[in-house]
Scaffold this active site. Structure first.
Site, mmCIF file in Angstrom:
data_model
loop_
_atom_site.group_PDB
_atom_site.id
_atom_site.type_symbol
_atom_site.label_atom_id
_atom_site.label_comp_id
_atom_site.label_asym_id
_atom_site.label_seq_id
_atom_site.Cartn_x
_atom_site.Cartn_y
_atom_site.Cartn_z
ATOM 1 N N THR A 92 -0.483 -1.412 -17.081
ATOM 2 C CA THR A 92 -1.646 -1.235 -17.958
ATOM 3 C C THR A 92 -2.308 0.086 -17.563
ATOM 4 O OG1 THR A 92 -1.936 -3.629 -17.954
ATOM 5 C CG2 THR A 92 -3.766 -2.309 -18.789
ATOM 6 N N LYS A 167 -2.968 -3.331 -25.369
ATOM 7 C CA LYS A 167 -3.084 -4.092 -24.112
ATOM 8 C C LYS A 167 -4.537 -4.086 -23.616
ATOM 9 C CE LYS A 167 -2.404 -5.931 -20.104
ATOM 10 N NZ LYS A 167 -2.358 -7.375 -19.949
ATOM 11 N N LYS A 236 -10.343 -2.222 -13.175
ATOM 12 C CA LYS A 236 -9.634 -1.049 -13.716
ATOM 13 C C LYS A 236 -9.464 -1.185 -15.232
ATOM 14 C CE LYS A 236 -5.321 -1.421 -13.842
ATOM 15 N NZ LYS A 236 -4.205 -1.766 -14.718
HETATM 16 N N1 LIG Z 1 -0.851 -9.636 -12.478
HETATM 17 C C1 LIG Z 1 -1.018 -9.856 -13.773
HETATM 18 O O1 LIG Z 1 -1.365 -10.989 -14.198
HETATM 19 C C2 LIG Z 1 -0.772 -8.750 -14.768
HETATM 20 C C3 LIG Z 1 -0.579 -9.115 -16.101
HETATM 21 C C4 LIG Z 1 -0.329 -8.114 -17.044
HETATM 22 C C5 LIG Z 1 -0.320 -6.788 -16.657
HETATM 23 N N2 LIG Z 1 -0.540 -6.454 -15.358
HETATM 24 C C6 LIG Z 1 -0.492 -5.021 -15.008
HETATM 25 O O2 LIG Z 1 0.749 -4.797 -14.337
HETATM 26 C C7 LIG Z 1 0.581 -3.761 -13.349
HETATM 27 C C8 LIG Z 1 0.967 -4.333 -11.972
HETATM 28 O O3 LIG Z 1 0.079 -5.398 -11.689
HETATM 29 P P1 LIG Z 1 0.283 -6.384 -10.445
HETATM 30 O O4 LIG Z 1 -0.561 -7.578 -10.707
HETATM 31 O O5 LIG Z 1 1.727 -6.527 -10.148
HETATM 32 O O6 LIG Z 1 -0.416 -5.517 -9.298
HETATM 33 P P2 LIG Z 1 -0.229 -5.607 -7.708
HETATM 34 O O7 LIG Z 1 0.296 -6.933 -7.309
HETATM 35 O O8 LIG Z 1 -1.513 -5.135 -7.129
HETATM 36 O O9 LIG Z 1 0.927 -4.515 -7.440
HETATM 37 C C9 LIG Z 1 0.680 -3.149 -7.662
HETATM 38 C C10 LIG Z 1 1.969 -2.368 -7.468
HETATM 39 O O10 LIG Z 1 1.679 -0.960 -7.617
HETATM 40 C C11 LIG Z 1 2.152 -0.274 -6.438
HETATM 41 N N3 LIG Z 1 1.357 0.925 -6.174
HETATM 42 C C12 LIG Z 1 0.018 1.051 -6.184
HETATM 43 N N4 LIG Z 1 -0.346 2.330 -5.921
HETATM 44 C C13 LIG Z 1 0.809 3.017 -5.728
HETATM 45 C C14 LIG Z 1 1.095 4.370 -5.445
HETATM 46 N N5 LIG Z 1 0.131 5.288 -5.314
HETATM 47 N N6 LIG Z 1 2.400 4.734 -5.318
HETATM 48 C C15 LIG Z 1 3.399 3.810 -5.461
HETATM 49 N N7 LIG Z 1 3.179 2.503 -5.743
HETATM 50 C C16 LIG Z 1 1.902 2.118 -5.888
HETATM 51 C C17 LIG Z 1 2.026 -1.309 -5.335
HETATM 52 O O11 LIG Z 1 2.818 -0.917 -4.241
HETATM 53 P P3 LIG Z 1 2.484 -1.486 -2.766
HETATM 54 O O12 LIG Z 1 3.157 -2.813 -2.667
HETATM 55 O O13 LIG Z 1 3.039 -0.455 -1.871
HETATM 56 O O14 LIG Z 1 0.970 -1.585 -2.656
HETATM 57 C C18 LIG Z 1 2.579 -2.539 -6.070
HETATM 58 O O15 LIG Z 1 3.984 -2.484 -6.177
HETATM 59 C C19 LIG Z 1 -0.877 -3.319 -13.453
HETATM 60 O O16 LIG Z 1 -0.990 -2.212 -14.283
HETATM 61 C C20 LIG Z 1 -1.566 -4.526 -14.061
HETATM 62 O O17 LIG Z 1 -2.761 -4.160 -14.720
HETATM 63 C C21 LIG Z 1 -0.744 -7.409 -14.398
#
Ligand SMILES: NC(=O)c1ccc[n+]([C@@H]2O[C@H](COP(=O)([O-])OP(=O)(O)OC[C@H]3O[C@@H](n4cnc5c(N)ncnc54)[C@H](OP(=O)(O)O)[C@@H]3O)[C@@H](O)[C@H]2O)c1
Length: 299
Positions: A92, A167, A236
């Site tokens: 997102t 989104k 965010k």
């Molecule tokens: N969770 C949900 O329910 C959901 C639903 C729909 C959409 N989303 C979207 O999907 C995306 C991922 O969400 P998530 O829930 O999986 O988040 P998350 O669990 O916080 O994971 C974030 C990911 O981004 C990586 N990352 C962050 N900063 C980075 C950087 N500077 N360089 C390289 N890697 C980096 C993290 O790596 P590290 O492991 O090294 O920190 C991790 O792999 C987001 O955009 C979120 O808004 C999430």
């Protein structure tokens, strides 16, 4: 199909596991290597290494900065993407970055499809996401088998930034729903209606929908850990909504309230709980404390 998954947070990991279970040949990369543990796929040394040899590269990264860094940084994705390989961005991100990504990929002659997802990690693990896919028609067709394995529904848009805006629209609505659930549950609780009864009441009258049911039950049970969607990422998304509102001249007064409550939760160290935990701030404003329900007078 050889697929690379770059970013193994809550969503990336669930999507990777789903693809493995569907028989895809997978390779993965994550900044923190420990998060790749237990996944039956080769772990690559860099985003570029993960991309090399993959037909589709899916990125699932927290925000604009992470996507820019992983794409354009040293040993970044663009350096490894093969001729004809498609980059599918599921993160997102802002409407503005989505526009920039279209230009950068075109300059490098690499196809790009924005496909932000609706649904929590459980939905990703079960192939029940809704994907909001934006890009050229030929890319939609090329990714169709992959999306069919990840999603129960794919909504198509003709360009990437519109998919990202869609989104943001959905998440603003979810944030607003959580806020209102928090408010009416606090109101009910103060007057003698148990939070779980308020949720049943809403579902049984006019609000029988997944957002009210899923989040309502979580809030009623005060079940904010482990997070499905981290509160920091919710903030965010609300900020993305407010800046899209500024850019497109669309005032979003309710979204401002949600943003402030998320910010207040962040200020007291709650960034890693589920974003439905913003209701703890709403409860506190109503004079209700965490973990301690009002004595409920049942009718
Ligand atoms: N969770 C949900 O329910 C959901 C639903 C729909 C959409 N989303 C979207 O999907 C995306 C991922 O969400 P998530 O829930 O999986 O988040 P998350 O669990 O916080 O994971 C974030 C990911 O981004 C990586 N990352 C962050 N900063 C980075 C950087 N500077 N360089 C390289 N890697 C980096 C993290 O790596 P590290 O492991 O090294 O920190 C991790 O792999 C987001 O955009 C979120 O808004 C999430």
């Amino acid at each position: 199909m050889v697929v690379a998954v770059v970013g193994l947070g809550a969503m990336g990991r669930a999507m990777a596991e789903r693809l493995l279970s569907r028989g895809y040949e997978l390779r993965v990369w994550n900044r923190t290597r420990a998060r790749t543990q237990g996944l039956a796929a080769p772990v690559c040394e860099s985003p570029a290494d993960a991309a090399r040899g993959a037909e589709v590269v899916m990125t699932s990264l927290s925000d604009d900065d992470a996507v820019s860094e992983v794409l354009l940084g040293e040993r970044g994705l663009l350096q490894g993407l093969d001729d004809g390989a498609v980059h599918v961005g599921t993160s997102t991100i802002s409407h503005a970055l989505a526009t920039t990504l279209v230009r950068i990929h075109a300059e490098h002659r690499r196809p790009y499809l924005s496909a932000p997802v609706v649904g929590r990690p459980e939905a990703a693990a079960n192939g029940q996401l809704v994907m909001l896919a934006g890009g050229e028609e030929s890319l939609h067709e090329c990714c169709r088998p992959l999306f069919d394995d990840l999603a129960r529904r794919v909504v198509r848009f003709s360009n990437a930034p519109t998919a990202n805006l869609a989104k943001i629209v959905v998440n603003t609505m979810i944030g607003g729903t959580i806020e209102l659930l928090g408010e009416v549950m606090a109101l009910g609780e103060k007057g003698g209606i148990a939070p779980s009864d308020t949720v049943d009441l809403l579902i049984g009258t006019l609000f029988d929908c997944p957002a009210v049911a899923t989040y309502g039950r979580r809030i009623a049970a005060e079940q904010f850990e482990p997070a499905g969607f981290r509160l920091a990422l919710g903030l965010k998304d609300l900020e993305l909504a407010l800046s899209a509102g500024d850019e497109l001249r669309a005032p979003l007064p309710a979204a401002n309230v949600v943003r402030d409550h998320l910010l207040a939760a962040m200020a007291t160290g709650r960034e890693d709980i589920d974003w439905s935990g913003l209701t703890t701030v709403v409860r506190a404003e109503a004079g209700l404390s965490d973990g301690e329900r009002q004595a409920v007078k049942r009718p």
